[in-house]
Motif scaffolding. Sequence first.
Motif, short mmCIF file in Angstrom:
data_model
loop_
_atom_site.label_atom_id
_atom_site.label_comp_id
_atom_site.label_asym_id
_atom_site.label_seq_id
_atom_site.Cartn_x
_atom_site.Cartn_y
_atom_site.Cartn_z
N ILE A 89 0.83 -1.20 0.00
CA ILE A 89 0.00 0.00 0.00
C ILE A 89 0.87 1.25 0.00
O ILE A 89 1.82 1.37 0.79
N TYR A 90 0.53 2.18 -0.90
CA TYR A 90 1.07 3.53 -0.83
C TYR A 90 -0.05 4.42 -0.30
O TYR A 90 -0.89 4.91 -1.03
N GLU A 91 -0.02 4.60 1.01
CA GLU A 91 -1.13 5.26 1.68
C GLU A 91 -1.06 6.77 1.49
O GLU A 91 0.01 7.36 1.36
N ILE A 92 -2.21 7.40 1.51
CA ILE A 92 -2.30 8.85 1.41
C ILE A 92 -1.71 9.50 2.67
O ILE A 92 -1.01 10.50 2.61
N ASN A 93 -1.97 8.88 3.81
CA ASN A 93 -1.51 9.41 5.10
C ASN A 93 -0.10 8.87 5.36
O ASN A 93 0.09 7.93 6.13
N HIS A 94 0.87 9.49 4.72
CA HIS A 94 2.26 8.99 4.81
C HIS A 94 2.85 9.26 6.19
O HIS A 94 2.34 10.07 6.96
N GLN A 95 3.98 8.59 6.46
CA GLN A 95 4.63 8.75 7.75
C GLN A 95 6.16 8.71 7.56
O GLN A 95 6.73 7.71 7.11
N HIS A 96 6.80 9.83 7.89
CA HIS A 96 8.27 9.87 7.87
C HIS A 96 8.82 9.09 9.07
O HIS A 96 8.13 8.91 10.09
N TRP A 97 10.05 8.67 8.91
CA TRP A 97 10.71 7.92 9.99
C TRP A 97 12.18 8.30 10.01
O TRP A 97 12.87 8.20 8.99
N MET A 98 12.68 8.75 11.13
CA MET A 98 14.10 9.02 11.33
C MET A 98 14.69 9.86 10.18
O MET A 98 15.56 9.41 9.44
N MET A 99 14.18 11.09 10.07
CA MET A 99 14.62 11.93 8.95
C MET A 99 16.11 12.21 8.97
O MET A 99 16.70 12.55 7.93
N ASP A 100 16.75 12.13 10.11
CA ASP A 100 18.19 12.35 10.19
C ASP A 100 18.99 11.06 10.01
O ASP A 100 20.20 11.03 10.23
N GLY A 101 18.30 9.99 9.59
CA GLY A 101 18.97 8.73 9.35
C GLY A 101 18.65 7.70 10.41
O GLY A 101 18.39 8.03 11.57
N ALA A 102 18.68 6.45 10.01
CA ALA A 102 18.35 5.36 10.94
C ALA A 102 19.41 5.23 12.03
O ALA A 102 20.59 5.56 11.81
N PRO A 103 19.04 4.73 13.21
CA PRO A 103 20.05 4.44 14.23
C PRO A 103 21.06 3.44 13.71
O PRO A 103 20.72 2.54 12.93
N TRP A 104 22.29 3.55 14.17
CA TRP A 104 23.34 2.67 13.66
C TRP A 104 23.07 1.20 14.02
O TRP A 104 23.51 0.30 13.30
N ASN A 105 22.37 0.96 15.10
CA ASN A 105 22.11 -0.42 15.50
C ASN A 105 20.84 -0.99 14.91
O ASN A 105 20.43 -2.10 15.23
N TYR A 106 20.18 -0.20 14.05
CA TYR A 106 18.98 -0.69 13.37
C TYR A 106 19.41 -1.52 12.17
O TYR A 106 20.42 -1.22 11.54
N GLY A 107 18.66 -2.54 11.83
CA GLY A 107 19.07 -3.36 10.69
C GLY A 107 17.96 -4.28 10.25
O GLY A 107 17.09 -3.90 9.49
N ILE A 108 17.99 -5.51 10.75
CA ILE A 108 16.97 -6.47 10.35
C ILE A 108 15.84 -6.43 11.37
O ILE A 108 15.61 -7.36 12.14
N GLU A 109 15.18 -5.27 11.40
CA GLU A 109 14.02 -5.07 12.25
C GLU A 109 12.91 -4.45 11.41
O GLU A 109 13.15 -3.99 10.30
N LEU A 110 11.72 -4.43 11.97
CA LEU A 110 10.58 -3.80 11.33
C LEU A 110 9.95 -2.79 12.29
O LEU A 110 10.18 -2.83 13.50
#
Length: 803
Positions: free
Chosen positions: A266-287
């Motif tokens: 789905i490409y939803e109309i009500n979009h949601q940004h996440w971590m605009m300054d970049g993902a945490p370094w310890n983020y990886g194989i998570e959802l």
Amino acid sequence: MKSHYRVVVIGGGVVGTSVLYHLAKLGWSDVCLIERSVLTAGSSWHAAGGFHALNADPNIAALQSYTIDLLSEVEEESGQSVGMHMTGGMTLAGTPDRWEWLQSAYRVFQSIGIEDVHLITAEEAGELCPIMSTHGILGGMWAEREGYVDTTGTVHAYAGAARKHGAEVVEHNRVLELNQTAEGWEVVTEKGTIRCEHVVNAAGLWAKQVGRMAGVELPVSPLAHHYLLTETIPEVAALDKEMPLVVDLEGFTYMRQDQKGMLLGIYEINHQHWMMDGAPWNYGIELLQEDPDRIENELTLGFERYPVLQTAGVRNWVNGAFTFSPDGNPLVGPVRGKRGYWCACAVMAGFLQGGGVGKSLAEWMIHGEPEADVFGMDVARYGDYAQNKQYIKETTGQFYTRRFVMTYPNEQLPAGRPLRMSPAHSDMSAAGARWGASYGLELPLYFAPSEDFEETPTLKRSNAFPIIAGECRAVREAAGLIDISGFSRFEVTGAGAERWLDHLVASRLPKPGRARLAPMLSETGKLKGDLTIMNWGDGTWWIMGSYYLREWHMRWFEDHKADDVAVRDLSDTVLGFGVMGPRSLDVLHRVTDGPIDELPFMGCGTFDIGLIRARVGRLSVSGERGYEIHCAASEHIALRKTLLEAGADLGLREVGFGALLSLRLEKSFGIWSAEFTQGYTPGQTGMDRWIDWDKGDFVGRDAALAERDGGGPGQIVVTLEVDAEDADSSGFEPVWKDGRRVGFVTSGGYGHTVGKSLAMAMIDRDSAAEGTELTTHIVGSERAARVIPPSPYDPEGRAMRGV
């Protein structure tokens, strides 16, 4: 891991491994990929893995086609399965406008040589996907080479093939900092420091941080994206072949089979940004946590389109982050001022575009330019204005929300606007100006007759058509005033300025007090600019070009800089207005006592215009006598007022760029991104007539000579008259002769003076003779066309020269 490599690629997703593979395959085997975790630990592992044909930019669509071809080759080279499911796919239309748009898109694919696409009826769509409801569907476009891959397998296939060509991959090794050196870059990692000539930022969700390590603020942001996976569905399990990939544009969904169930994205109309300054370094194989409430409306549409979902169990929700640029296309190429620093990020459709991105970037690094015209994904299509966080948030969010929303050619979208405005913007708005945007700058498109006028979005001629006709008539019969702030101006000074310019451009340089059209070429003889050079006679030169190419051209100038030359971008400090039409000189007579009569065609000089000391050039792309008047930004309001008052009883009327585009078509004047691109040569476009073949060496001379002496190009730009009715050509429509495709339209519109629908087209030479009968497709409908002599209005140029 060694202490020195030629190239270090940062990021082990599908894009980074593709770049690594292409570099090694093309001969640069001393390359290394550094991944902070394991390969795919970012967006790649949870991507849906679909690939399809459609893209709004035909050049990028062609690179997507390359990627699809490449996948099986990489699988064979590496011995690693990519899990290819070539199911075919269809894009559905549920409104009349969307159906017309798909018919038009189908013809564009023909223009670029993608033949395995055809239109289908709603009934045929239902037969191809039996579990789908065809309620509300008017038709669709079927593409044979669509489907999906195993994302993890594909990344490892790229990496494995790269290793076989000599490349190295280092996992579990985060890059900590980047330091520019005289030789290139110092890459500080957890496992030690590496020195290299080139660094490639393919860091995906971490591209923002890796950019900042080099002092680069990239216009990129992650957004969250949902899809769901079902449990086994009996109706799917009973099918005798795998379901196709389906994109339901009106439903904001895409679907493919997943084992014996379904994947619904789905490409939803009500979009949601996440971590605009970049993902945490310890983020990886998570959802991310799924949020069904936010996508409720789109889910409802999806469950209506596929009724079997209403009784199916959801096996898994996937809500993961992907990175987007303001226009949704990748950010690729060298960053100005950071020699050896390259981008390969914001590739939101990595498994579809990754191959093309890797190919283009590797060619760029090794050969100096990519084979294809990739301006649509060049990082230099944005300037400093796009570093602003709010701008990034608005524009990336707008793209995501409109991913499956139809955008009309004449529709002006609001995100990130207004940003840059010329000083007279408010006064022009009060006068009825309706605005478009270029490189962050508001440009007048036309002047509406009333405050409540709104242009109707359409694929055909809009309700602004008669307004633009009136503006064209004013220019042809009296005079038009246009804001020319939307042109770039570069000042060139220094002891070596003349020598540097003479080597940089292919034309003869103008004498003092004169201007000249100047093609600029790459080393391979392709166009790098359709410029105007102005010699002010005091040691100062101006280069004028397309405003939205400012960063692109400045990067080129700096890459070819000389120590005794200074190049300065004046585009924000020097603005102006153009006066054009048979009474333009009469207007200027009233505001200057200088010898304006003596200024020859293509002449330039300094004049007092009212209270303003202005730089004036006698040139115009309208085909009429015209003057471009340049002033300081602080004088822009006064200049407009001065000229309007002087021409009030002479028929002077404010006009916009809609009129200018019509007027230039009547003169067969090409423009950049249409008739002129970095994919074309001067011989193809007619720019060779401005080349000074006898002046000595210049950039691209050998390649241009080879084209000239080798019999010329196989295709050339011509002017067409089209038997159109309520719509005109816009670009990339195929051109046919006796059922054989012989070229495509580069741009088109209506010539209000000559009363004809006109187009310019790149045509095979053997079909380019004047009078040749052809056909083309406008909004999907076939129309007769014929090659006509260039400049259907005033072919001798008497009006422009004032004779």
